[in-house]
Design a protein around this motif. Structure first.
Motif, PDB file in Angstrom:
ATOM      1  N   SER A 261      41.101   3.674  38.504  1.00  0.00           N
ATOM      2  CA  SER A 261      42.447   3.354  38.037  1.00  0.00           C
ATOM      3  C   SER A 261      42.464   2.191  37.035  1.00  0.00           C
ATOM      4  O   SER A 261      43.300   2.173  36.138  1.00  0.00           O
ATOM      5  CB  SER A 261      43.372   3.071  39.218  1.00  0.00           C
TER       6      SER A 261
ATOM      7  N   CYS B 111      45.958  13.899  34.187  1.00  0.00           N
ATOM      8  CA  CYS B 111      45.980  12.594  33.523  1.00  0.00           C
ATOM      9  C   CYS B 111      46.208  12.769  32.023  1.00  0.00           C
ATOM     10  O   CYS B 111      47.004  12.051  31.415  1.00  0.00           O
ATOM     11  CB  CYS B 111      44.659  11.864  33.803  1.00  0.00           C
TER      12      CYS B 111
ATOM     13  N   ALA C 247      41.708   3.735  33.834  1.00  0.00           N
ATOM     14  CA  ALA C 247      42.860   4.526  33.379  1.00  0.00           C
ATOM     15  C   ALA C 247      43.846   3.627  32.635  1.00  0.00           C
ATOM     16  O   ALA C 247      44.360   3.975  31.570  1.00  0.00           O
ATOM     17  CB  ALA C 247      43.549   5.197  34.566  1.00  0.00           C
TER      18      ALA C 247
ATOM     19  N   GLU D 293      47.009   5.867  43.070  1.00  0.00           N
ATOM     20  CA  GLU D 293      45.984   6.900  42.900  1.00  0.00           C
ATOM     21  C   GLU D 293      45.594   7.480  44.270  1.00  0.00           C
ATOM     22  O   GLU D 293      45.454   8.691  44.429  1.00  0.00           O
ATOM     23  CB  GLU D 293      44.768   6.296  42.179  1.00  0.00           C
TER      24      GLU D 293
END
Lengths: 190, 127
Positions: free
Chosen positions: B69, B108, B72, A156
């Motif tokens: 994350s 995303c 996610a 990320e």
């Protein structure tokens, strides 16, 4: 000895650092710093998507420090069960519209190798490759709760970074290294 | 007793609504610097039970603004579960809601949509 605060703050300013934190870190404590970073970014008149990118890098770097810092301090009042908390250093600054976030913390050599391998690999990829790699890692079954996010944090960061990630591992002896990571997030010129 | 859950949002955790009677789930807000696994434990348990039951439909509105994350990964795993059940012919609809200037969330959503095989995944871009 008394620290010369004026000199200290001046040296931070000279390096374009707006926010600097050094000390113990745990999730709840970092929330306050995150809040400050968020407000500071929103007052910088950046497009909201750029502010979010920078904030995201900040969060992932802070989380990595929580995860990998090998230097722990004992805080009896924090939590009866886990009173050893990570320590480290975090700075955020910008020169014009190019932001940087730098962290410093102690890591064990096994993690140093892991992190180095990961960053070296990410630095070889272009944006498309990073996005692809992120999806591959997302797909991979890693249900080990100890590795929440399964290395996605570094990917990320690489996704948002606009220059190769810089890092350094300074040996401290006894299988420990001082890990510094520097991430730059610039704005695309329209 | 049909399951119902409503959880107010905080600065670091999203608003959650689950209404089993309507076959509806909604997440809205931000999620970071949290014990993600702990926060979503009951939600995940409900989802797994519901998906393996003889349900007629599930609509999931995901209107998150920012998540880290780890979140996610958790969302991805939820979507994968839904996708597997959608493959078995179950009526499952995901609405991924993102603001038009939110490149991160749109990207995303695109990637998640692309990873799903059978799920009806709508990328809803709002201005």
């Amino acid at each position: 000895m008394v620290l010369n605060m004026l000199e200290y703050t001046g040296s931070l300013k000279k390096r374009n650092i707006n926010i600097s934190y050094s000390g113990p870190m745990w999730e709840d404590g970092l929330k306050g710093i995150a809040e400050m970073v968020k407000s500071s970014l929103s007052s910088d008149e950046l497009p909201s998507s750029a502010a979010k990118s920078i904030f995201s890098v900040f969060i992932e770097q802070a989380t990595n420090m929580l995860m990998y810092s090998a230097e722990k301090e004992h805080y009896p009042k924090h939590d009866a069960e886990s009173s050893d908390v990570s320590t480290g250093m975090l700075v955020l600054g910008h020169k014009n519209l190019t932001y940087f976030i730098q962290t410093g913390n102690v890591v064990k050599s096994v993690n140093a190798e892991l992190i180095k391998g990961r960053l070296d690999y990410l630095n070889t990829l272009d944006k498309k490759g990073i996005r692809q790699f992120y999806r591959e890692q997302m797909r991979g079954e890693n249900d080990n709760p100890e590795s929440q996010g399964a290395g996605l944090g570094f990917i990320e960061i690489a996704k948002r970074a606009t220059a190769p990630i810089k890092y350094d591992f300074e040996p401290l002896g006894e299988g420990l290294f001082y890990f510094t990571m520097y991430v730059e997030i610039g704005q695309e010129v329209a | 007793m049909r399951f119902k859950l409503e959880r107010e949002k905080t600065k670091t955790t999203p608003y959650i609504l689950i209404d089993e009677e309507k076959g509806y789930m909604r997440f809205e807000g931000e999620c970071y610097l949290e014990d993600i696994i702990g926060f979503f434990k009951d939600i995940n348990e409900w989802l797994e039970n519901y998906l393996s039951s003889d349900f007629t439909k599930l609509t999931f509105d995901c209107a998150m603004e920012y998540f880290n994350s780890s979140t996610a990964k958790l969302l991805y795993n939820m979507l994968r579960s839904m996708d597997i059940h959608a493959k078995d012919g179950k009526n499952i609809v995901v609405n991924w809601i993102a603001a038009e200037d939110d490149d991160m969330l749109i990207e995303c959503g695109e990637d998640f949509k692309d990873e799903m095989e059978s799920l009806e995944f709508n990328l809803i871009i709002q201005n």
